[in-house]
Design an enzyme around this catalytic site. Structure first.
Site, PDB file in Angstrom:
ATOM      1  N   HIS A 102       3.160  15.388   5.011  1.00  0.00           N
ATOM      2  CA  HIS A 102       3.616  13.992   4.868  1.00  0.00           C
ATOM      3  C   HIS A 102       2.301  13.120   4.176  1.00  0.00           C
ATOM      4  O   HIS A 102       2.313  12.445   3.247  1.00  0.00           O
ATOM      5  CB  HIS A 102       3.363  13.408   6.332  1.00  0.00           C
ATOM      6  CG  HIS A 102       3.448  11.800   6.693  1.00  0.00           C
ATOM      7  ND1 HIS A 102       4.580  11.134   6.559  1.00  0.00           N
ATOM      8  CD2 HIS A 102       2.472  11.321   6.347  1.00  0.00           C
ATOM      9  CE1 HIS A 102       4.245   9.838   6.581  1.00  0.00           C
ATOM     10  NE2 HIS A 102       2.984   9.737   6.703  1.00  0.00           N
ATOM     11  N   GLU A 103       1.069  13.566   4.301  1.00  0.00           N
ATOM     12  CA  GLU A 103      -0.242  13.161   3.567  1.00  0.00           C
ATOM     13  C   GLU A 103      -0.007  13.447   2.138  1.00  0.00           C
ATOM     14  O   GLU A 103      -0.467  12.567   1.282  1.00  0.00           O
ATOM     15  CB  GLU A 103      -1.472  13.564   4.308  1.00  0.00           C
ATOM     16  CG  GLU A 103      -1.587  13.166   5.743  1.00  0.00           C
ATOM     17  CD  GLU A 103      -1.435  11.481   5.874  1.00  0.00           C
ATOM     18  OE1 GLU A 103      -1.710  10.614   5.071  1.00  0.00           O
ATOM     19  OE2 GLU A 103      -1.087  11.136   7.027  1.00  0.00           O
ATOM     20  N   HIS A 106       2.198  11.158   0.296  1.00  0.00           N
ATOM     21  CA  HIS A 106       1.526   9.956   0.047  1.00  0.00           C
ATOM     22  C   HIS A 106       1.128  10.047  -1.336  1.00  0.00           C
ATOM     23  O   HIS A 106       0.766   9.228  -2.213  1.00  0.00           O
ATOM     24  CB  HIS A 106       0.552   9.398   0.896  1.00  0.00           C
ATOM     25  CG  HIS A 106       1.139   8.767   2.147  1.00  0.00           C
ATOM     26  ND1 HIS A 106       2.069   7.693   1.889  1.00  0.00           N
ATOM     27  CD2 HIS A 106       0.973   9.199   3.513  1.00  0.00           C
ATOM     28  CE1 HIS A 106       2.505   7.397   3.304  1.00  0.00           C
ATOM     29  NE2 HIS A 106       1.983   8.175   4.280  1.00  0.00           N
ATOM     30  N   GLU A 163       5.663   4.988   4.202  1.00  0.00           N
ATOM     31  CA  GLU A 163       5.791   6.010   5.325  1.00  0.00           C
ATOM     32  C   GLU A 163       7.244   6.661   5.278  1.00  0.00           C
ATOM     33  O   GLU A 163       7.014   7.944   5.327  1.00  0.00           O
ATOM     34  CB  GLU A 163       5.774   5.340   6.620  1.00  0.00           C
ATOM     35  CG  GLU A 163       4.357   4.667   6.740  1.00  0.00           C
ATOM     36  CD  GLU A 163       3.272   5.888   6.921  1.00  0.00           C
ATOM     37  OE1 GLU A 163       3.582   7.004   7.229  1.00  0.00           O
ATOM     38  OE2 GLU A 163       2.094   5.399   6.485  1.00  0.00           O
TER      39      GLU A 163
HETATM   40 ZN   LIG Z   1       1.692   8.194   6.367  1.00  0.00          ZN
END
Ligand SMILES: [Zn+2]
Length: 235
Positions: A102-103, A106, A163
């Site tokens: 997830h990070e 980003h 997100e």
């Molecule tokens: Zn996030």
């Protein structure tokens, strides 16, 4: 990876420079964990995710910081920070892969640059608006509305759209790295439970993360697509 288009006005080199200086600051301010076993697991999972990210320019570094906060992030340039406070929630390698995926997503999708551009755009809009409305009866109203909007843009780590896109890309990354994407569901359920029991009073519209139930439902709907990307790890 998701087909979403973006508005970015910052050059990526500028983002990387900002990321590196933030990373140096963090290393001076937060102690690095001395736990060799946990650090080794972070290196292993991090390396696997980094390898499938396709970010060839990134100078990867995965650091475990000693902090009770359940937090993690990836700065532009490939610097990934995990706080020990999130490890009871990630629980195992696949849980950690969910967070790192997830990070890294980003960073891969340049959400930092997009966020900075949005803040810069708002700033320009703010000065134009100030000039245009200063002499009118709407001047004071505009000032009141403008200030909170720009604060939200800067203070909020990521928008809900970002997100959601990081969740989607993150699932694909973890699958490509040999972690079952279904594990993400368990992680977000535990994280949601943690948020609930730790008394998170943040109003829903200001939360960093999309509403937990919506997020988990969306992740579940993306599982078949992510599973198609699954490749067993070779090492
Ligand atoms: Zn996030």
């Amino acid at each position: 990876m998701t087909g979403r288009s973006q508005f970015i006005m910052t050059p990526s080199g500028q983002e990387t420079a900002l990321g590196l200086s933030e990373f140096d600051k963090l290393k001076r301010e937060v102690p690095v964990s001395g736990d060799a076993a946990k650090t080794a697991i972070l290196q292993k999972v991090g390396r696997r995710i980094a390898e499938v990210s396709g970010m060839e320019e990134a100078q990867w570094e995965f650091v475990l910081f000693e902090s009770p906060q359940a937090n993690a992030f990836c700065l532009p340039g490939g610097k990934v920070e995990i706080y020990t406070g999130i490890l009871p929630i990630t629980r195992d390698e696949a849980g950690l892969a969910t967070v790192i995926g997830h990070e890294v997503a980003h960073a891969l999708a340049r959400h930092g640059g997009e966020r900075m551009s949005m803040a810069m755009g708002l700033q320009m809009l703010g000065s134009v608006g100030t000039v245009a409305t200063a002499q009118s009866k709407y001047g004071p109203v505009f000032q009141q509305m403008y200030a909170p909007a720009s604060q939200v843009a800067v203070a909020l780590p990521h928008s809900r759209v970002q997100e959601s896109s990081a969740d989607e890309i993150g699932l694909i990354l973890m699958a490509k790295a040999g972690y079952a994407p279904q594990s993400a569901v368990g992680f977000w359920q535990r994280f949601s439970e943690y948020n609930r029991t730790s008394g998170n009073q943040t109003p829903w519209f200001l939360r960093t993360h999309p509403l937990d139930e919506q997020r988990i439902a969306k992740i579940q709907s993306l599982l078949p697509k992510a599973q198609a990307e699954f490749r067993p790890a070779t090492r």
